[in-house]
Scaffold this active site. Sequence first.
Site, PDB file in Angstrom:
ATOM      1  N   GLY A 163       0.841  -1.188   0.000  1.00 10.04           N
ATOM      2  CA  GLY A 163       0.000   0.000   0.000  1.00 10.04           C
ATOM      3  C   GLY A 163       0.869   1.228   0.000  1.00 10.04           C
TER       4      GLY A 163
ATOM      5  N   GLY B 190       1.308   8.655   3.460  1.00  4.35           N
ATOM      6  CA  GLY B 190       1.951   9.963   3.423  1.00  4.35           C
ATOM      7  C   GLY B 190       3.433   9.911   3.137  1.00  4.35           C
TER       8      GLY B 190
ATOM      9  N   GLY C 292       5.047   7.420   1.387  1.00  2.87           N
ATOM     10  CA  GLY C 292       5.307   6.797   0.098  1.00  2.87           C
ATOM     11  C   GLY C 292       4.759   5.387   0.123  1.00  2.87           C
TER      12      GLY C 292
ATOM     13  N   LYS D  24       9.212   0.512   4.409  1.00  2.71           N
ATOM     14  CA  LYS D  24       8.589   1.787   4.043  1.00  2.71           C
ATOM     15  C   LYS D  24       9.595   2.605   3.253  1.00  2.71           C
ATOM     16  CE  LYS D  24       5.728   3.788   6.799  1.00  2.71           C
ATOM     17  NZ  LYS D  24       5.071   4.519   7.898  1.00  2.71           N
TER      18      LYS D  24
ATOM     19  N   ASP E 133      -3.646   8.671  13.815  1.00  2.00           N
ATOM     20  CA  ASP E 133      -3.887   8.314  12.417  1.00  2.00           C
ATOM     21  C   ASP E 133      -4.339   6.866  12.306  1.00  2.00           C
ATOM     22  OD1 ASP E 133      -4.097   8.877   9.736  1.00  2.00           O
ATOM     23  OD2 ASP E 133      -2.001   8.470   9.278  1.00  2.00           O
TER      24      ASP E 133
END
Length: 649
Positions: free
Chosen positions: A363, A366, A368, A384, A456
């Site tokens: 996926g 924010g 990347g 990530k 978040d």
Amino acid sequence: MTVTIWSTNTSSLNTTMLQLSDEGNLILQASQNRILWQSFDQPENTFIQGMHMAINTRTGARQLYTCWRRADDPTPGNFSLGLDPSGSTQVFIWKDYTVKYWRSGEWNGASNFIGIPWVPLYSKGFNFVTDNDQKYYTFTAINDSLARFVLHWNGTFSSYMYTGSSHGWDGLWHQPVKQCEIYNACGPNGLCRNNGNLASCRCLDGYQPKSAHNWMTGNWSGGCVRQAPLQCQADKKQSEYKRLPGMKLLDHAVWTSDIGDSDACKSYCSSNCSCNAYAYVTTVGCMMWSGDLIDIYHFDNGGYDFYVKVPQGSNNQKTAIVTGTVSGFVVFLLVASIFLWKQFRFCSGPKATSNFCSSNKLGEGGFGRVYKGKLPGVEEIAVKRLSATSRQGIEELKNEVVLIAKLQHRNLVRLLGYPSNRGLLDWRKRFKIIEGIARGLLYLHRDSRLRVVHRDLKASNILLDNDMDPKISDFGMARIFGGDQNQHNTIHVVGTFGYMAPEYAMEGIFSVKSDVYSFGILLLEIITGKKNSSFHNKEDSLNIVGYAYKKWQEGNTGNLIDPTIREPCCLPQVLRCLHVALLCVQDLAQDQPEIPSVISMILTESTNLTVPRQPTFTVQGYSCDNCASKRNAEMISECGVTITSLQGR
């Protein structure tokens, strides 16, 4: 049979009197005002006017203040506070009575502790008294106001003042809240600077990490050691010093009060081979340190000049400083990733993610894209990869890495994978995911040493392992709360569109209830099997909250619940979770339950549920085709995450 619950431990006398003083001291006294016993001699977690914080210099006996075990449990906890038994004027917090956790710094003899940023409360407040074998602090509040100091269950020491204008207790300061305020956060000879509430460590000039591997991974407890031993200089003029301004002065200082100024203090240290550093404070005198330098902290504001002895000529050399921030490690990983990408552009090869092959993409958000990978001999990992167009950067990534390193729980991410088909998720698996997310939040909000608000929480930040156990991930936006802090206000609103609580999206006020609201949205998504964004402009432009409430109120949940989980045996539990979800997304934080209550409600059928109020707000959203045109609002992530306007119905 009579059972004594509590007594004053005094023998019976003919004439005694029990009196409650204006300060709140319960005093048992005999004739001629002779005090037999008083409650102020047996403190618990609160220090107020009239009490002593004392130590007997002859016997070493200390008057300790001990925290509660939990916020709602007054039995003795793990932290205690009192005067330094080694003889300094510092106040310490100890964990388990022996491990130093925080210190106030020395008393400057006039108005405040040099280890706590100055606040008006100190003026005419504290007083340090030496009386025969006793040394102690007393406190007198300003302008007849009421003040109290509380040692909380999590080790935070807080100052409060009660004023008539506010009709409540105003918090003046809380320590330790920031990681650098914790004792010796960067280890011996390691300098700590604040990065938000987290620590950023580096070695002092002339020092290097004791363990390079531990240092680069954020384990700074081993601290730093000298790169080369100092040579004892017979001529004091040959000694050189590195000036560090704005410092909290170190522990284990040796005072020399008869030295009159900073230059004389420097000369004295230069002529002493064992002196590694010095500082001069007008009201305290010359302070010197030998051996390892402990608890080095750079204040955000204020502080004192601190001088570290360095090898001759080192001030003029362009020496490389090894930093201990997580960003150094992250930059290394990013550079390595870019190099590998340039070398191998195809989905082949032995690398962890097959060179960031698109088939391994999990996926994106924010930062990347996130890729699935596997290291030799270990379980699957998530990598990530920071995008060049990302509006987030090193600070957020560093925040996430440090938090994940310090928070350990079975329902917090280390990372695993995700299911590719919602049909695999029957209600039993979905309920297991719901419970796991709730328990992960319970750990963040209440059970961890750090009290964390995620800010978040959303479906894409919940990862599942091979057993479908949920893992809360992506702590880049998370914030740490200290003491008994319940909420915080910010002008930098971050998070994901559609998951934000109204008070956070509109006023910047966030708390643990902000995560509860997001959890409610997650519950609705899990129950409906649809994304929050899919309800935009559906039936009078209601979002998922309004749509779900309407169907629940009508008793028409047939079009709301995912068809794959409409099994008769599961329906009561599904409807109960729907009810709890609607309670979590109430407009006002005060109407929302806390996570412990949420867990109780979804697990206990006998628990009575209150009726949720009709939601007041709907969210005016935009489709992904319009995302690019809405960049004037603060961008938090990719499409669907822009903070836009909220309108009341």
